[in-house]
Design a protein around this motif. Structure first.
Motif, PDB file in Angstrom:
ATOM      1  N   HIS A   1     -10.004   3.803   3.018  1.00 59.68           N
ATOM      2  CA  HIS A   1     -10.562   4.623   1.943  1.00 59.68           C
ATOM      3  C   HIS A   1      -9.948   4.295   0.575  1.00 59.68           C
ATOM      4  N   ALA A   2      -9.455   3.074   0.433  1.00 60.09           N
ATOM      5  CA  ALA A   2      -8.986   2.616  -0.877  1.00 60.09           C
ATOM      6  C   ALA A   2     -10.181   2.364  -1.788  1.00 60.09           C
TER       7      ALA A   2
ATOM      8  N   ALA B   1     -16.723   4.354  -5.230  1.00 61.61           N
ATOM      9  CA  ALA B   1     -16.816   3.669  -3.939  1.00 61.61           C
ATOM     10  C   ALA B   1     -15.437   3.454  -3.343  1.00 61.61           C
ATOM     11  N   VAL B   2     -15.349   3.632  -2.023  1.00 66.88           N
ATOM     12  CA  VAL B   2     -14.102   3.374  -1.298  1.00 66.88           C
ATOM     13  C   VAL B   2     -14.413   2.529  -0.068  1.00 66.88           C
TER      14      VAL B   2
ATOM     15  N   ILE C   1      -6.560   6.964  -4.245  1.00 68.15           N
ATOM     16  CA  ILE C   1      -6.051   5.794  -3.520  1.00 68.15           C
ATOM     17  C   ILE C   1      -6.559   4.548  -4.239  1.00 68.15           C
ATOM     18  N   PRO C   2      -5.686   3.748  -4.848  1.00 77.94           N
ATOM     19  CA  PRO C   2      -6.128   2.584  -5.618  1.00 77.94           C
ATOM     20  C   PRO C   2      -6.659   1.481  -4.719  1.00 77.94           C
ATOM     21  N   PRO C   3      -7.257   0.448  -5.291  1.00 80.88           N
ATOM     22  CA  PRO C   3      -7.748  -0.667  -4.476  1.00 80.88           C
ATOM     23  C   PRO C   3      -6.634  -1.307  -3.657  1.00 80.88           C
ATOM     24  N   ALA C   4      -7.000  -1.863  -2.526  1.00 85.26           N
ATOM     25  CA  ALA C   4      -6.011  -2.494  -1.647  1.00 85.26           C
ATOM     26  C   ALA C   4      -5.250  -3.576  -2.402  1.00 85.26           C
ATOM     27  N   GLY C   5      -3.930  -3.538  -2.282  1.00 87.28           N
ATOM     28  CA  GLY C   5      -3.090  -4.551  -2.911  1.00 87.28           C
ATOM     29  C   GLY C   5      -2.831  -4.343  -4.382  1.00 87.28           C
TER      30      GLY C   5
END
Length: 509
Positions: free
Chosen positions: A69-70, A55-56, A140-144
């Motif tokens: 799209h993280a 999931a992104v 692309i890793p999770p935000a933050g």
């Protein structure tokens, strides 16, 4: 993490390993007896499919452009609404289709079920601001967060090491806590190295896994050995994970070095290096089988990472429940499966594990159909590729991992000639088509299923090639590697948004 999870892991670790092994061995004898009695014969070919997603963010609620799209964690309640199952990472979701006879109606049912369930799941995910992606590896890793943080973060609860971003499966967490667990799990690939105290790095990857049920269990080795010969060529057409998240690369690695030295299917290296850490060799390209009993004996003899207790009920396959539990950590790129809730549904099948998640449903179903068609045709024809030496089949597999269809893969065609390149795929896809025709498909239907793979042969473009070309374009436009990788991955998700359910990868270029 909850105390309950740590307690469950402790319960797993309290299981007596010697007793577990003894029961698995006894179960193996039960299974072999049932095989000799013909319990697992069904007189028809059956197909099925396991399909993994991650999931992104869909970008609607992203705080900045960098978050579009993280990777996102999927709420567990949402999986239930989707009708999907949890996988290793909190960002994963898995669909398993209903087994169907290998005929035109069964193949259409497989494709329709995937589309119907995925369409509904996409609607559920959209309500949470996320999208499910069919791919080989996220980048692309999770935000933050960095990918390294997400994959290695863990806590200790009562002396039990728990991966923070792993699903609450006892088995997965127990792998890092048992007496035979290594000090760390290592991920190794060109210009990438990562150490983790859990198996969480394996959550980088996603795949599709076609299943083919053989009509007569005693013939499984014949089918299995052919499956080993087609593994390399099919893997080569499906390569889809040439890049890791940018922060996992070594600090001194340049963009040119990453492009030049990287492999087409790093998913293979991730699964092997992480789960083969320490003294275990769990993920390998398997050897040929001589008898169906050999297949059972291999599972019995396989090293045990997690001896888990088994509750036996009234199902038929509860008669060998411990062996089935052990089979859950018997990871091979091609593996035999024996199960069935009832004696009448008992089945022997081949699970084909080399193929990454694909850009579209049609491409994924193409691999399912191609594998089924080859299994339907090659063994019945005694195709001479069975005489391809196992060492060559093994080398084909790892050449495909590194170079896709551009590598030097070897094949023996129907006339007994050693061929490679276009001649290899002409013979392979002709027999996949003929196998689908044997299963009752018209020529038009067979060509429909295989067209996405033929397009890859004709154009010489795989998803890995497409990803590399996009990264190169962004680098040539002045982007640094991390920005180029992000832009490529966003374009992948956006292209897929328009084509996942109805289009094909060939529509992308």
């Amino acid at each position: 993490m909850s105390d309950d999870l740590a307690e469950r892991v402790e319960d797993v670790l309290a299981v007596d390993a010697a007793e577990f092994e003894a029961q698995a061995k006894a179960d193996g004898e039960v299974l072999k007896r049932e095989l000799r009695e013909g319990t697992f014969d069904n007189h028809q070919s059956i197909v099925g499919l396991e399909y993994e997603f991650y999931a992104v963010s869909d970008g609607r609620w992203s705080a900045s452009e960098d978050d579009v799209h993280a990777l996102m964690r999927v709420p567990r309640r949402l999986l239930g609404l989707m009708g999907f199952e949890k996988e290793l990472g909190l960002h994963n979701a898995e669909m398993t289709t209903s087994p169907q006879p290998l005929n035109p109606h069964g193949l259409r049912a497989q494709e329709s079920e995937v589309r119907a369930r995925l369409d509904a799941a996409l609607d559920c995910a959209a309500a949470e601001g996320m999208r499910l992606v069919s791919d080989g590896m996220w980048s692309i890793p999770p935000a933050g967060e960095t990918a390294r943080e997400y994959l290695t973060d863990s806590v200790t609860d009562g002396g039990v090491r728990l991966a923070t971003n792993m699903s609450n499966s006892d088995r997965y967490h127990a792998m890092a806590n048992g007496p035979t667990a290594p000090d760390s799990f290592s991920l190794e690939a060109p210009h990438v190295s990562l150490e983790s105290d859990t198996v969480m790095p394996e959550a980088l990857i996603t795949s599709i896994q076609p299943h083919y049920q053989v009509p007569h269990a005693a013939d499984l080795p014949h089918f299995f050995n052919y499956a080993l010969r087609v593994a390399g060529p099919l893997l080569a057409l499906g390569v889809n994970s040439p890049f890791f998240p940018a922060d996992l690369y070594d600090d001194d690695a340049t963009a040119e070095e990453i492009l030049a030295d990287g492999w087409d299917e790093h998913r293979i290296a991730v699964f092997e290096s992480v789960l083969n850490s320490g003294d275990h060799e769990k993920v390998t390209f398997p050897g040929d089988l001589d008898t169906v009993e050999d297949a059972v004996d291999r599972v019995v003899a396989d090293s045990t990472m997690v001896p888990m207790s088994v509750a036996r009920g009234d199902r038929f396959d509860d008669e060998f429940a411990t062996l089935r539990r052990k089979h859950g950590t018997y990871w091979r790129w091609v593996r035999p499966v024996f199960d069935g809730a009832t004696r009448s549904s008992a089945n022997a099948r081949i699970e084909f594990r080399p193929i990454a998640g694909q850009p579209t449903v049609r491409d994924s179903v193409a691999f399912q159909a191609a594998f089924a068609g080859l299994m339907e045709r090659l063994p019945r024809q005694d195709h001479p590729v069975i005489d391809l030496d196992w060492d060559v089949a093994n080398e084909n597999f790892y050449t495909a991992m590194r170079e896709g269809p551009h590598g030097d893969l070897q094949w023996i065609d129907i006339d007994g000639n050693e061929v490679a390149g276009a001649e290899l795929y002409e013979d392979l896809l002709v027999h996949a088509r003929d196998g689908l025709r044997l299963a009752g498909c018209t020529e038009e239907e067979a060509n429909y299923y295989l067209e996405p793979l033929r397009k890859r042969v004709e154009t010489g473009v795989t998803p890995a090639d497409w990803k590399r070309e996009r990264v190169r374009e962004h680098l040539d436009s002045g982007a640094d590697f991390e920005a180029a990788l992000r832009e490529m991955q966003r374009e992948y998700v956006e292209k897929q948004s328009d084509t996942l359910l109805e289009g094909a990868f060939a529509d992308w270029f």
